[in-house]
Write a protein that holds these residues in place. Structure first.
Motif, mmCIF file in Angstrom:
data_model
loop_
_atom_site.group_PDB
_atom_site.id
_atom_site.type_symbol
_atom_site.label_atom_id
_atom_site.label_comp_id
_atom_site.label_asym_id
_atom_site.label_seq_id
_atom_site.Cartn_x
_atom_site.Cartn_y
_atom_site.Cartn_z
ATOM 1 N N ASP A 33 94.830 -11.501 90.861
ATOM 2 C CA ASP A 33 93.409 -11.147 90.719
ATOM 3 C C ASP A 33 92.865 -10.591 91.864
ATOM 4 O OD1 ASP A 33 93.300 -11.934 88.039
ATOM 5 O OD2 ASP A 33 92.787 -13.992 88.809
ATOM 6 N N GLU A 34 91.987 -9.597 91.746
ATOM 7 C CA GLU A 34 91.188 -9.072 92.784
ATOM 8 C C GLU A 34 90.632 -10.222 93.647
ATOM 9 O OE1 GLU A 34 90.957 -5.718 94.099
ATOM 10 O OE2 GLU A 34 92.446 -5.497 92.614
ATOM 11 N N VAL A 35 90.405 -10.166 95.019
ATOM 12 C CA VAL A 35 89.785 -11.303 95.690
ATOM 13 C C VAL A 35 88.272 -10.583 96.316
ATOM 14 C CG1 VAL A 35 89.768 -12.624 97.865
ATOM 15 C CG2 VAL A 35 91.733 -12.447 96.353
ATOM 16 N N GLU A 36 87.376 -11.166 96.316
ATOM 17 C CA GLU A 36 86.015 -10.813 96.864
ATOM 18 C C GLU A 36 85.556 -11.854 97.709
ATOM 19 O OE1 GLU A 36 82.538 -11.061 93.891
ATOM 20 O OE2 GLU A 36 83.947 -9.950 92.991
ATOM 21 N N GLN A 37 84.594 -11.376 98.677
ATOM 22 C CA GLN A 37 84.084 -12.166 99.542
ATOM 23 C C GLN A 37 82.605 -12.668 98.761
ATOM 24 O OE1 GLN A 37 82.394 -10.706 103.274
ATOM 25 N NE2 GLN A 37 83.858 -12.252 104.352
ATOM 26 N N VAL A 38 82.456 -14.027 98.927
ATOM 27 C CA VAL A 38 81.138 -14.739 98.429
ATOM 28 C C VAL A 38 80.552 -15.746 99.567
ATOM 29 C CG1 VAL A 38 82.630 -16.607 97.353
ATOM 30 C CG2 VAL A 38 80.300 -15.843 96.392
ATOM 31 N N THR A 39 79.306 -15.631 99.439
ATOM 32 C CA THR A 39 78.428 -16.396 100.528
ATOM 33 C C THR A 39 77.742 -17.779 99.731
ATOM 34 O OG1 THR A 39 77.847 -14.261 101.469
ATOM 35 C CG2 THR A 39 76.567 -16.206 102.091
ATOM 36 N N CYS A 40 77.916 -18.896 100.454
ATOM 37 C CA CYS A 40 77.409 -20.102 100.083
ATOM 38 C C CYS A 40 75.989 -20.147 99.695
ATOM 39 C CB CYS A 40 77.928 -21.234 100.782
ATOM 40 S SG CYS A 40 77.325 -22.848 100.392
ATOM 41 N N GLU A 41 75.283 -20.524 98.832
ATOM 42 C CA GLU A 41 73.756 -20.406 98.733
ATOM 43 C C GLU A 41 73.169 -21.462 99.667
ATOM 44 O OE1 GLU A 41 72.009 -18.748 96.355
ATOM 45 O OE2 GLU A 41 73.676 -17.760 95.563
ATOM 46 N N CYS A 42 74.010 -22.603 100.027
ATOM 47 C CA CYS A 42 73.196 -23.512 100.898
ATOM 48 C C CYS A 42 73.480 -23.101 102.288
ATOM 49 C CB CYS A 42 73.944 -24.841 100.643
ATOM 50 S SG CYS A 42 73.569 -25.570 99.107
ATOM 51 N N GLY A 44 75.598 -20.692 103.852
ATOM 52 C CA GLY A 44 75.688 -19.204 104.320
ATOM 53 C C GLY A 44 77.323 -19.215 104.609
ATOM 54 N N LEU A 45 78.083 -19.905 104.515
ATOM 55 C CA LEU A 45 79.737 -19.622 104.827
ATOM 56 C C LEU A 45 80.150 -18.772 103.960
ATOM 57 C CD1 LEU A 45 82.045 -20.902 106.403
ATOM 58 C CD2 LEU A 45 82.450 -22.250 104.057
ATOM 59 N N LYS A 46 80.992 -17.966 104.385
ATOM 60 C CA LYS A 46 81.419 -16.710 103.519
ATOM 61 C C LYS A 46 83.015 -17.255 103.163
ATOM 62 C CE LYS A 46 78.419 -13.271 105.088
ATOM 63 N NZ LYS A 46 78.198 -11.715 105.705
ATOM 64 N N GLU A 47 83.331 -16.882 102.212
ATOM 65 C CA GLU A 47 84.884 -17.352 101.810
ATOM 66 C C GLU A 47 85.371 -15.963 100.738
ATOM 67 O OE1 GLU A 47 85.906 -21.065 100.016
ATOM 68 O OE2 GLU A 47 84.551 -22.199 101.137
ATOM 69 N N ASP A 48 86.521 -15.888 100.908
ATOM 70 C CA ASP A 48 87.365 -14.924 99.772
ATOM 71 C C ASP A 48 87.939 -15.861 98.684
ATOM 72 O OD1 ASP A 48 86.808 -12.832 101.848
ATOM 73 O OD2 ASP A 48 88.843 -13.131 102.748
ATOM 74 N N CYS A 49 87.479 -15.379 97.472
ATOM 75 C CA CYS A 49 87.942 -16.236 96.284
ATOM 76 C C CYS A 49 87.929 -15.029 95.115
ATOM 77 C CB CYS A 49 86.623 -17.108 96.081
ATOM 78 S SG CYS A 49 86.361 -17.991 97.283
ATOM 79 N N THR A 50 88.819 -15.648 94.142
ATOM 80 C CA THR A 50 88.905 -14.552 92.956
ATOM 81 C C THR A 50 87.709 -14.853 92.127
ATOM 82 O OG1 THR A 50 89.909 -16.544 91.881
ATOM 83 C CG2 THR A 50 91.451 -14.833 92.968
ATOM 84 N N GLN A 51 87.501 -13.970 91.257
ATOM 85 C CA GLN A 51 86.427 -13.773 90.291
ATOM 86 C C GLN A 51 86.304 -14.961 89.412
ATOM 87 O OE1 GLN A 51 83.705 -11.924 90.710
ATOM 88 N NE2 GLN A 51 82.650 -13.047 88.967
ATOM 89 N N ASN A 52 87.547 -15.439 89.133
ATOM 90 C CA ASN A 52 87.935 -16.764 88.035
ATOM 91 C C ASN A 52 87.065 -17.729 88.547
ATOM 92 O OD1 ASN A 52 88.423 -17.941 85.844
ATOM 93 N ND2 ASN A 52 90.436 -18.261 86.456
ATOM 94 N N VAL A 66 78.594 -22.393 95.645
ATOM 95 C CA VAL A 66 78.288 -23.418 96.832
ATOM 96 C C VAL A 66 79.928 -23.664 97.340
ATOM 97 C CG1 VAL A 66 77.812 -25.837 97.115
ATOM 98 C CG2 VAL A 66 76.685 -24.590 95.268
ATOM 99 N N CYS A 67 79.883 -23.610 98.528
ATOM 100 C CA CYS A 67 81.176 -24.097 99.255
ATOM 101 C C CYS A 67 81.794 -25.389 99.075
ATOM 102 C CB CYS A 67 81.070 -23.526 100.689
ATOM 103 S SG CYS A 67 80.109 -24.796 101.744
#
Length: 150
Positions: A33-42, A44-52, A66-67
């Motif tokens: 799967d493609e990996v994209e960067q997502v930011t925690c709503e609480c 602000g931590l950024k992580e690389d995760c799959t869309q699933n 949420v992280c």
């Protein structure tokens, strides 16, 4: 004299084995799967995760990503007060994170000072609220019998 050259001999078995190993490798790896960067709503931590994975987390926390650390805090808040909804727990933790980022991260010395002030204030309140109990029963006579030597 005929020139003899070396030729690479490939048997049918080796071709079949190559095909088998390639298909086996494709099966074990599966689709990546493609990996994209997502930011925690609480926080602000950024992580690389799959869309699933992102969609699974959003489903659990009312369409907010949420992280891991914040999710544990939300779970703890839900355990303390089971009557509140997940949305309320997430928004409460988000407010806590925003307050923390505004005070503690920007000025740690001020945060330490205010924390020490709060500890001293609570200690003072606890000391004043605890009054020493006074005894309502007084002794009028001694409990020890007198010894007469006469």
């Amino acid at each position: 004299m005929d020139e003899q050259r070396l030729r690479k001999a490939i048997s049918d078995v080796s071709i079949q084995m190559d095909n088998f190993y390639k298909s086996e490798l494709d099966f074990t790896l599966g689709k990546i799967d493609e990996v994209e960067q997502v930011t925690c709503e609480c926080c602000g931590l950024k992580e690389d995760c799959t869309q699933n994975y992102i969609s699974q987390i959003k489903n659990c926390y009312s369409d907010k990503w949420v992280c891991g650390l914040c999710s544990e805090a939300v779970k703890e808040k839900l355990a303390q007060a089971p009557s509140i909804a997940i949305q309320e727990a997430v928004s409460s933790h988000k407010e806590f994170c925003q307050k923390f980022n505004c005070t503690t991260r920007s000025n740690p010395k001020l945060s330490l000072t205010s924390t020490m002030r709060n500890i001293a204030k609570r200690s003072w309140e606890n000391r004043n609220s605890r009054t020493l109990p006074t005894s309502k029963i007084t002794r009028s006579t001694s409990c020890v019998p007198r010894i007469n030597l006469n």
